[in-house]
Design an enzyme around this catalytic site. Structure first.
Site, PDB file in Angstrom:
ATOM      1  N   GLY A  53       7.177   8.929  -9.534  1.00  0.00           N
ATOM      2  CA  GLY A  53       8.322   8.037  -9.434  1.00  0.00           C
ATOM      3  C   GLY A  53       7.887   6.588  -9.455  1.00  0.00           C
ATOM      4  O   GLY A  53       6.697   6.266  -9.382  1.00  0.00           O
ATOM      5  N   LYS A 110       0.202   5.935  -4.158  1.00  0.00           N
ATOM      6  CA  LYS A 110       1.176   4.873  -4.405  1.00  0.00           C
ATOM      7  C   LYS A 110       0.435   3.605  -4.812  1.00  0.00           C
ATOM      8  O   LYS A 110      -0.264   2.999  -4.000  1.00  0.00           O
ATOM      9  CB  LYS A 110       2.008   4.643  -3.137  1.00  0.00           C
ATOM     10  N   ASP A 139      14.650  -0.315   5.263  1.00  0.00           N
ATOM     11  CA  ASP A 139      14.983   0.288   3.970  1.00  0.00           C
ATOM     12  C   ASP A 139      15.194   1.785   4.107  1.00  0.00           C
ATOM     13  O   ASP A 139      14.695   2.584   3.308  1.00  0.00           O
ATOM     14  CB  ASP A 139      13.885  -0.010   2.941  1.00  0.00           C
TER      15      ASP A 139
END
Length: 308
Positions: free
Chosen positions: A10, A31, A129
């Site tokens: 992603g 990541k 978030d």
């Protein structure tokens, strides 16, 4: 370990995530943060803070890379991806794959993770978030809070933090981050985001007419509050029995409490857990006091951190 970055999981506004494998065959998510300005001090501070967390509902940071402008975080791999895959109307997965019981368990697990960030760490961490995309699910669909790119450490475990700009994802941003006259920015901002996410977990499974004129569409929390207050049928998919109906009603009431405009009226995450795990008869419907603003709509969510 990523086989030359061949398996992309992603991409977000701040990073790209790849699937990888350690020498011991343990699967990981790597990541890769996009290049940012500055010396990287904030990145090191973030790694240092997250690495001190240890909770079943928080992703586990296995390691990091910091070499010049190259920065990467290595996490446990979550085979079921993120929560948004299972609750979005646009997904290709069966709507009933999780079931209402499991959705309630996931909501409780996320609440436990946020409570830990607010109360259980050596320093209070505000996430800023919280949204379905940042909730990862392990092989047993246990939720893990991820992506601390916008998080702030509250100095001296203070309830409030000082911020010059707005941060978060449109649709989940607490109103006080936009309209500072409503109150101070605090851990209650995470509570608001959590509440919007819980309502989305319920609302995205509602039948919708894709050909309807959305210009006259009613703000979903207002619609659901009206039906809840009238004790009307919520017309949600897959309500198979009374127990499931009570689970959904509980999630809705908790979600509505969490999105109160006045931060002081929102419950703490400890209180949220008490409500989710307690009796439905003890829950009161909150006052319908929140901002119905298209600027805070989750229709087209995007993550940002910008100055006012």
């Amino acid at each position: 370990m990523t086989n030359s970055f061949r398996d992309k999981l992603g991409e977000g506004g701040f990073a790209i995530v790849y699937r990888g494998k350690l020498p011991n065959d343990c699967l990981v998510a790597v990541k890769i943060l996009k290049e940012s300005k500055g010396s990287g001090e904030e990145f090191i501070n973030e790694v240092a803070s997250i690495s001190t967390t240890s909770h079943v509902n928080i992703v586990t940071l296995l390691g990091f890379c910091f070499e010049g402008s190259k920065r990467a975080l290595i996490y446990d791999f979550m085979p079921n991806g993120s929560l948004d895959r299972f609750i979005s109307n646009n997904n290709s997965l069966p709507k009933d794959q999780l079931g209402w019981g499991k959705l309630l368990e996931i909501a409780v697990g996320i609440a436990r993770g946020i409570e830990y960030l607010h109360q259980g760490c050596n320093t209070r961490i505000l996430h800023f978030d919280i949204k379905p995309h940042n909730i990862l699910l392990d092989k047993d669909f246990n939720p893990k809070i991820s992506d601390f790119g916008l998080a702030k450490i509250s100095p001296n475990r203070s309830s409030t933090v000082s911020m010059l700009g707005v941060r978060g994802t449109i649709g989940y941003i607490a109103p006080e981050l936009v309209y500072r006259a409503l109150g101070e920015v605090s851990y209650k901002s995470d509570v608001y985001s959590y509440g919007m996410m819980v309502l989305e977990m319920v609302g995205e499974t509602k039948n919708t007419d894709t050909d309807a004129d959305h210009s006259s569409e009613v703000y979903f929390p207002d619609w659901i509050y009206h039906h809840l207050a009238q004790n009307a049928q919520l017309d949600l998919n897959h309500i198979l029995n009374e127990d499931e109906h009570l689970m959904i009603r509980k999630m809705i009431i908790v979600g509505l409490w969490c999105i109160q405009t006045n931060p002081r009226m929102r419950p703490s995450m400890t209180r949220v857990l008490e409500m989710l795990e307690g009796s439905i008869e003890s829950l009161q419907i909150p006052p319908n006091l929140h901002i119905a603003s298209t600027n805070l709509s989750a229709a087209n969510p995007s993550t940002s951190e910008s100055a006012l």
